[in-house]
Design a protein around this motif. Structure first.
Motif, mmCIF file in Angstrom:
data_model
loop_
_atom_site.group_PDB
_atom_site.id
_atom_site.type_symbol
_atom_site.label_atom_id
_atom_site.label_comp_id
_atom_site.label_asym_id
_atom_site.label_seq_id
_atom_site.Cartn_x
_atom_site.Cartn_y
_atom_site.Cartn_z
ATOM 1 N N UNK A 92 0.830 -1.203 0.000
ATOM 2 C CA UNK A 92 0.000 0.000 0.000
ATOM 3 C C UNK A 92 0.867 1.256 0.000
ATOM 4 N N UNK A 93 1.908 1.266 0.836
ATOM 5 C CA UNK A 93 2.763 2.445 0.931
ATOM 6 C C UNK A 93 3.498 2.686 -0.387
ATOM 7 N N UNK A 94 4.063 1.632 -0.974
ATOM 8 C CA UNK A 94 4.773 1.784 -2.234
ATOM 9 C C UNK A 94 3.834 2.293 -3.322
ATOM 10 N N UNK A 95 2.663 1.698 -3.429
ATOM 11 C CA UNK A 95 1.703 2.112 -4.452
ATOM 12 C C UNK A 95 1.271 3.562 -4.231
ATOM 13 N N UNK A 96 1.040 3.944 -2.981
ATOM 14 C CA UNK A 96 0.573 5.296 -2.669
ATOM 15 C C UNK A 96 1.617 6.353 -3.032
ATOM 16 N N UNK A 97 2.876 6.071 -2.712
ATOM 17 C CA UNK A 97 3.944 7.026 -3.033
ATOM 18 C C UNK A 97 4.061 7.196 -4.540
ATOM 19 N N UNK A 98 4.048 6.096 -5.271
ATOM 20 C CA UNK A 98 4.159 6.185 -6.727
ATOM 21 C C UNK A 98 2.947 6.893 -7.331
ATOM 22 N N UNK A 99 1.750 6.632 -6.775
ATOM 23 C CA UNK A 99 0.549 7.317 -7.264
ATOM 24 C C UNK A 99 0.636 8.814 -6.987
ATOM 25 N N UNK A 100 1.122 9.175 -5.811
ATOM 26 C CA UNK A 100 1.246 10.595 -5.469
ATOM 27 C C UNK A 100 2.210 11.303 -6.401
ATOM 28 N N UNK A 101 3.339 10.649 -6.701
ATOM 29 C CA UNK A 101 4.318 11.269 -7.616
ATOM 30 C C UNK A 101 3.749 11.377 -9.022
ATOM 31 N N UNK A 102 2.869 10.450 -9.390
ATOM 32 C CA UNK A 102 2.231 10.518 -10.696
ATOM 33 C C UNK A 102 1.258 11.696 -10.761
#
Length: 375
Positions: A108-118
């Protein structure tokens, strides 16, 4: 002996740090009081008015939105609110699909960080989105559901905006301090170039070039400050009348930035001219005088742009324009006794810098170019 010198240097360093710390703390008293009142007020509102239990995110979001950062507050408020809300949605969806646990939290954390940067480049937005999605997975939802935290974050942001509007700081103060630092560096670059020319020291000219390059972070910092100050002047009725002054300062910054860039080009060419002895003694003296006088005019420009009193500011800018016009009228290789082609290049590269300074002082671009003697 070496040990004694080391202890003395350490003592001086500590005294300097303590002195700097006291100055920084003294200058932060009012913002610290505002941040404290805002955080406590947001927490109390969310707890006693909205009935939320332990609304920490109301306090933390208000602190983040106010902060000591130069970034515009409105952007920080939006980043906190959106990041918090989207983070909860992402965390809830992934929790439903993956279940709870350590490895699920990592996913969840990895996906959230990448989504935020996107979605956005803001660091606060990334932090909030990642933190909220992680908390959804690791912690039980508060009373009222997971989106209670999102509401708390919005409450904190609204309180931060109210403080900005109702108890604003003078939005001109930081830009004035920044422009003084920036123009001081530009003046010193010109003085170093003049000193290097007088002493035929190409190394000193190269040091002036390095000093000019190091000014770019100051330019970027001032742009951030002007954006934040413009936001305060727009939101706060008490300072809306200063919007025009901030716009003029922003326009002057564009020309100062160009002048700094041209000073770097000039310093690099001057280094080569000194190495190749491209200037006669008369030309060397004349150009060194031009550089010194231009540096003095830049100091006067600094006083004009940073002056708080309107009448004094106009007087300094009038003096700056008069001084720069006089200097610009001499910027011709023949008038400066320059004979060789490489020496002429030095003069030619200084002319655009002079136009930039005239425009920064408020001279129209066409008029600034016309002041230069025709080639």
């Amino acid at each position: 002996m070496a040990s004694a010198n080391g202890l003395s240097a350490s003592a001086r360093f500590l005294r300097g740090r303590v002195r700097t710390g006291f100055v920084r703390s003294r200058n932060s008293i009012l913002p610290a009081v505002q941040m404290t009142a805002c955080a406590v007020g947001a927490y109390a509102f969310a707890e006693y008015v909205l009935g939320h239990t332990g609304p920490l995110f109301a306090a933390t979001s208000s602190l983040i939105a106010l902060g000591f950062s130069r970034d515009p507050r409105l952007r920080r408020v939006v980043e906190v609110g959106l990041g918090c809300t989207i983070g909860i949605v992402v965390g809830d969806l992934l929790l439903h699909w993956l279940g709870a646990g350590i490895w699920q939290a990592a996913v969840v954390l990895l996906f959230s960080i990448l989504l935020a940067r996107f979605l956005d480049s803001g660091t606060i937005f990334t932090t909030q989105l990642g933190l909220q999605s992680l908390l959804v997975v690791l912690l039980p939802a508060p009373d009222g559901g997971p989106f209670t935290r999102s509401i708390d974050a919005i409450v904190g942001g609204i309180f931060a905006l109210l403080v900005t509007v109702l108890i604003p700081k003078d939005p001109r103060r930081e830009p004035r301090n920044d422009v003084k630092k920036l123009l001081h560096e530009l003046a010193e670059v010109l003085r170093e170039c003049g000193s290097a020319l007088s002493s035929s020291d190409s190394t000193q000219a190269w040091h002036a070039l390095i000093r000019g390059r190091n000014c770019q972070p100051l330019v970027d910092s001032m742009r951030q400050t002007l954006r934040a100050s413009g936001e305060v002047a727009t939101l706060a009725p008490a300072y809306r009348r200063h919007r025009e002054e901030l716009d003029r300062m922003e326009q002057s910054l564009d020309y100062i930035d160009l002048a700094l860039r041209n000073s770097r080009v000039f310093a690099r060419r001057l280094t080569s001219a000194i190495n190749h002895a491209a200037l006669s003694d008369e030309a060397t003296q004349n150009i060194a005088e031009v550089l010194q006088e231009t540096a003095d005019a830049v100091d006067e420009l600094s006083l004009g742009l940073a002056e708080a009193h309107d009448g004094a500011r106009r007087a300094h800018l009038r003096t700056t324009r008069a001084d720069l016009r006089e200097i610009a009228g001499r910027l011709h290789p023949r008038l400066l006794d320059v004979q060789r082609l490489e020496g002429e290049t030095v003069v030619m590269l200084f002319r655009p810098l002079m136009v930039d300074l005239l425009e920064a002082a408020g001279v129209d671009s066409g008029e600034a170019r016309d002041i230069l003697p025709p080639l």
